[in-house]
Every structure is written in structure tokens, then in C-alpha cells.
Design an enzyme around this catalytic site. Structure first.
Site, short mmCIF file in Angstrom:
data_model
loop_
_atom_site.label_atom_id
_atom_site.label_comp_id
_atom_site.label_asym_id
_atom_site.label_seq_id
_atom_site.Cartn_x
_atom_site.Cartn_y
_atom_site.Cartn_z
N ASP A 136 -0.33 23.21 -28.15
CA ASP A 136 -0.54 23.07 -29.60
C ASP A 136 0.73 22.53 -30.24
O ASP A 136 1.83 22.70 -29.70
CB ASP A 136 -0.83 24.44 -30.24
CG ASP A 136 -2.24 24.94 -29.95
OD1 ASP A 136 -3.09 24.16 -29.48
OD2 ASP A 136 -2.49 26.14 -30.22
N ARG A 187 -4.73 15.52 -28.59
CA ARG A 187 -5.64 16.04 -29.62
C ARG A 187 -5.05 15.61 -30.97
O ARG A 187 -3.89 15.90 -31.24
CB ARG A 187 -5.71 17.57 -29.54
CG ARG A 187 -6.48 18.20 -30.71
CD ARG A 187 -6.15 19.67 -30.91
NE ARG A 187 -6.58 20.53 -29.83
CZ ARG A 187 -6.00 21.71 -29.55
NH1 ARG A 187 -4.95 22.12 -30.25
NH2 ARG A 187 -6.44 22.44 -28.57
P1 FDA Z 1 -9.84 19.24 -44.07
O1 FDA Z 1 -8.80 20.29 -44.24
O2 FDA Z 1 -9.79 18.02 -44.92
O3 FDA Z 1 -11.25 19.93 -44.20
C1 FDA Z 1 -12.47 19.21 -44.13
C2 FDA Z 1 -13.63 20.16 -44.30
O4 FDA Z 1 -13.66 21.04 -43.17
C3 FDA Z 1 -13.49 21.11 -45.50
O5 FDA Z 1 -14.00 20.53 -46.65
C4 FDA Z 1 -14.30 22.30 -45.04
O6 FDA Z 1 -15.68 22.04 -45.16
C5 FDA Z 1 -13.99 22.36 -43.56
N1 FDA Z 1 -12.83 23.25 -43.29
C6 FDA Z 1 -11.58 22.87 -42.94
N2 FDA Z 1 -10.79 23.95 -42.73
C7 FDA Z 1 -11.57 25.01 -42.97
C8 FDA Z 1 -11.35 26.41 -42.92
N3 FDA Z 1 -10.16 26.92 -42.59
N4 FDA Z 1 -12.37 27.21 -43.23
C9 FDA Z 1 -13.59 26.72 -43.55
N5 FDA Z 1 -13.86 25.40 -43.60
C10 FDA Z 1 -12.88 24.57 -43.32
N6 FDA Z 1 -3.06 22.11 -36.53
C11 FDA Z 1 -1.77 22.02 -36.11
O7 FDA Z 1 -0.89 21.83 -36.94
N7 FDA Z 1 -1.48 22.14 -34.78
C12 FDA Z 1 -2.43 22.31 -33.83
O8 FDA Z 1 -2.12 22.39 -32.64
C13 FDA Z 1 -3.79 22.40 -34.26
N8 FDA Z 1 -4.81 22.58 -33.37
C14 FDA Z 1 -6.12 22.50 -33.80
C15 FDA Z 1 -7.16 22.53 -32.89
C16 FDA Z 1 -8.46 22.32 -33.31
C17 FDA Z 1 -9.57 22.33 -32.30
C18 FDA Z 1 -8.74 22.10 -34.69
C19 FDA Z 1 -10.13 21.82 -35.17
C20 FDA Z 1 -7.72 22.11 -35.60
C21 FDA Z 1 -6.41 22.33 -35.18
N9 FDA Z 1 -5.37 22.36 -36.09
C22 FDA Z 1 -4.07 22.29 -35.64
C23 FDA Z 1 -5.64 22.55 -37.54
C24 FDA Z 1 -5.68 21.23 -38.30
O9 FDA Z 1 -4.41 20.67 -38.37
C25 FDA Z 1 -6.23 21.43 -39.71
O10 FDA Z 1 -5.37 22.29 -40.40
C26 FDA Z 1 -7.64 21.98 -39.78
O11 FDA Z 1 -8.44 21.45 -38.78
C27 FDA Z 1 -8.30 21.65 -41.15
O12 FDA Z 1 -8.35 20.27 -41.31
P2 FDA Z 1 -9.67 19.37 -41.16
O13 FDA Z 1 -9.35 18.23 -40.25
O14 FDA Z 1 -10.82 20.19 -40.75
O15 FDA Z 1 -9.88 18.69 -42.58
#
Ligand code: FDA
Length: 311
Positions: A136, A187
């Protein structure tokens, strides 16, 4: 803007040891406790049970024994041994062999050489049993050193390991190119940490634009990239880009977090995309949980409703 402020607030709360103690006492109690929506449980057996349910519905999983920023080498050693026991349990259980870990959990902020040794112990065991290990990405003081440690492992011949890049960091475009040149698995995420101006994009539109740019680089020239997001716009763009270039759904995967957008996870899987769910578990769940609240303030309402509805 709102998201940046809430990330800052929840990262401050995440650092509070008294709140952590309080939450740890109540947050995981009972099957309907508020933290269970995002965390599979405190034990590896609970995580494996969650993994079985995920796999039974046609999705894949990666298990993450939560923990970060250990305070001394004894804790780093304990975390390393903890991970090795998790690997043994996963092997015995028969669920998919894929784990995620954080280098500060293995001692990176205390002594880099020991962290490398600890990681090597895990990678050796993982290799022996056909695991893939995802490192990560943590906050920006650790970006370069995390990539350096990864490259050290890569140069030593480990191929069962991959990294994470964050689109909030402008440097990640160049890092993605570097990883593509190596043939390493990446990733791509937006980034979960509150980062200073000057180091990271502060504007969501910029983070999203960079995500699209890196996603395209990885799909075109990378090795089985993981597109890790719950954002339907990012997902739609990835699908369109892959389809237009004849990049089959077997050449990449979508990843989402346990308990978030389960509808989207199922929909993508039913359309024959590979979907992997990140399953966090363990006693050290508080900072992870706070980051999830910080990403979406509406989750606080969900937690409060959960607490109020508990008897
Ligand atoms: P965004 O934040 O724009 O959200 C898009 C939509 O997704 C929202 O409108 C909502 O519907 C939904 N959503 C997002 N987060 C939500 C929540 N917490 N609860 C409910 N709904 C939510 N980060 C990092 O810094 N280091 C890492 O190693 C990882 N590893 C990782 C693994 C995996 C499998 C995932 C999916 C994510 C990570 N992350 C991460 C976290 C990533 O950086 C990010 O903070 C979250 O995925 C939220 O961003 P989105 O891309 O979903 O988009």
C-alpha cells in the site's frame, strides 16, 4: 474543498489515542457494530469468513492485516510475524492468496534496513505459496522510500509484489511510467491522505484528471493494473478506454474497498470484469476507519445511526 477539510479533520482524530482507545472498546462489539461496515473483524478467521462470502459471489479479495506506524522494532517484528501467520491461515483456508500491507507497519519509519528484512521474510513465504503481495502507499513522506524499497525487492528478483500510486501526487505520472518500464503491477488510487499544497493536487478535478491519465498509461503499457476506485466516472472511462483499444477485461482488474459500493462491485463482476475487494481486518482498525469517514462525511451519519440503533 469540503473533502479536503474533512480529510484534515478526520486525520487529526485518527491521531487521538484516547478516541482510539474508546473506539477500540466499542467499535467492533457485536455483529452490528458501527465499524463492521468497513472492517471485516478483528481476527484473521473473521477476515477469511468475509473472503469466502466475497469469493462465493464471484469476486476476488485481498486481505489486509491493519496496522501502520509501529513505534519500535519489537512491534515491527510482531507485525511481520503476524502477517506470516495470516499467510499460513490463508493457505490452510483455501481462499485466494493475495495480501496488502503497509511498510510503516514493518518498521519503515524506524529503520529502513530492518523493514526491508521484514518485507523479505513475508515475500519469501508468500512466494513459496504463490501469493501476490501489494505494498500500500502511505502519506507523501513515505512515497519515495516506499518505491525505493519496492525496487530493491524487484532487483532482487521478487515478482510476486506490486505497488500503489496516488493520482493526487503530480509525481505519480512519472512513477507510473517507471513501473511500466519495469513491468511491475500497479494499483492506481486517488490518495487517502491529507497532503500539503505543493506536494499534492488540492483540487478534486485535478486529482480526477490525473487518475484518468495514469489509468490510461497503465492500461496501455502496464502489467495487469488495478483500477482502484468507487467513482463511476473513472470506472466508465476505464471501460471505454480499454474497449476502444482492444484491451480485454482479463488484462486488468477493478478494486474496491470492503463495504463500499457493493452494488457497483456486483454489477461489474456480472459484466465479466475482474473485481477485487480489499478486506481490512485486525485490532488496529481505527486510522483506516477514520480515513473512510474523512472521504465521505455522509458516512458519519451512517455511523451515528448505527450507534443509535444499537441496543
Ligand atoms: P471519490 O473519493 O471521488 O469517491 C467517488 C464515490 O465513491 C463517492 O461519491 C462515493 O459514492 C463513493 N465513496 C468513496 N469513498 C467512500 C467511502 N469512504 N464511503 C462510502 N462511499 C465512498 N489510498 C492510499 O492513499 N493508499 C493506498 O494504498 C490505497 N489503497 C486502496 C485500495 C483500494 C482497493 C481502494 C478502492 C482504495 C484505496 N485507497 C488507497 C483509497 C483511495 O485513495 C481513495 O481514498 C478512496 O478509494 C476514495 O476515492 P474514490 O476513488 O473512490 O473516489
Amino acid at each position: 474543498m469540503i473533502q479536503t477539510a474533512s480529510k484534515a479533520l478526520f486525520s487529526t482524530i485518527a491521531g487521538s489515542s484516547s478516541l482510539k482507545t474508546l473506539a477500540s472498546r466499542y467499535g467492533m462489539r457485536g455483529p452490528r457494530s458501527f465499524a463492521r461496515r468497513f472492517i471485516a473483524g478483528e481476527t484473521v478467521d473473521e477476515a477469511i469468513a468475509a473472503a469466502r462470502i466475497i469469493e462465493a459471489s464471484g469476486l476476488q479479495q485481498t486481505l489486509d492485516l491493519l496496522g501502520e506506524s509501529v513505534a519500535n522494532m519489537a512491534e515491527a517484528d510482531a507485525a511481520t510475524r503476524g502477517y506470516m501467520q495470516v499467510l499460513d491461515k490463508i493457505v490452510a483456508s483455501g481462499v485466494g492468496r493475495n495480501i496488502s500491507l503497509k511498510l510503516t507497519q514493518l518498521g519503515l519509519s524506524i529503520d529502513r534496513a530492518t523493514c526491508v528484512d521484514n518485507l523479505r521474510r513475508i515475500l519469501d513465504l508468500a512466494q513459496q505459496h504463490g501469493f501476490f503481495v501489494r505494498i500500500d502507499m502511505e502519506n507523501s513522506p513515505f512515497t519515495q522510500v516506499t518505491l525505493d524499497v519496492f525496487e530493491t525487492m524487484w532487483q532482487q528478483g521478487y515478482r510476486n509484489v506490486g505497488v500503489v500510486l496516488q493520482s493526487c501526487l503530480p509525481r505519480s505520472v512519472a512513477d507510473a511510467q517507471r513501473m511500466n518500464d519495469l513491468g511491475a503491477r500497479v494499483r492506481i488510487v486517488k490518495g487517502a491522505y491529507k497532503e500539503p499544497r505543493g506536494v499534492a493536487h488540492q483540487d478534486k478535478a485535478q486529482v480526477d484528471a490525473a487518475f484518468l491519465e495514469i489509468m490510461k498509461l497503465l492500461l496501455s503499457g502496464g502489467t495487469y493494473p488495478a483500477i482502484a476506485t468507487h467513482d463511476p466516472t473513472m470506472i466508465a472511462a476505464a471501460r471505454t478506454y480499454a474497449r476502444e483499444r482492444g484491451i480485454g477485461p482479463d488484462r486488468f482488474e477493478f478494486q474496491m474497498l470492503f463495504g463500499i459500493r457493493r452494488d457497483l462491485q456486483a454489477a461489474l463482476s456480472s459484466e465479466r470484469y475482474n473485481v477485487r475487494v480489499y478486506v481490512p481486518f485486525g485490532r488496529e482498525w481505527f486510522p483506516y476507519f477514520m480515513r473512510r469517514l474523512g472521504e465521505r462525511p455522509a458516512n458519519v451519519g451512517f455511523v451515528v445511526r448505527g450507534i443509535l440503533s444499537e441496543r
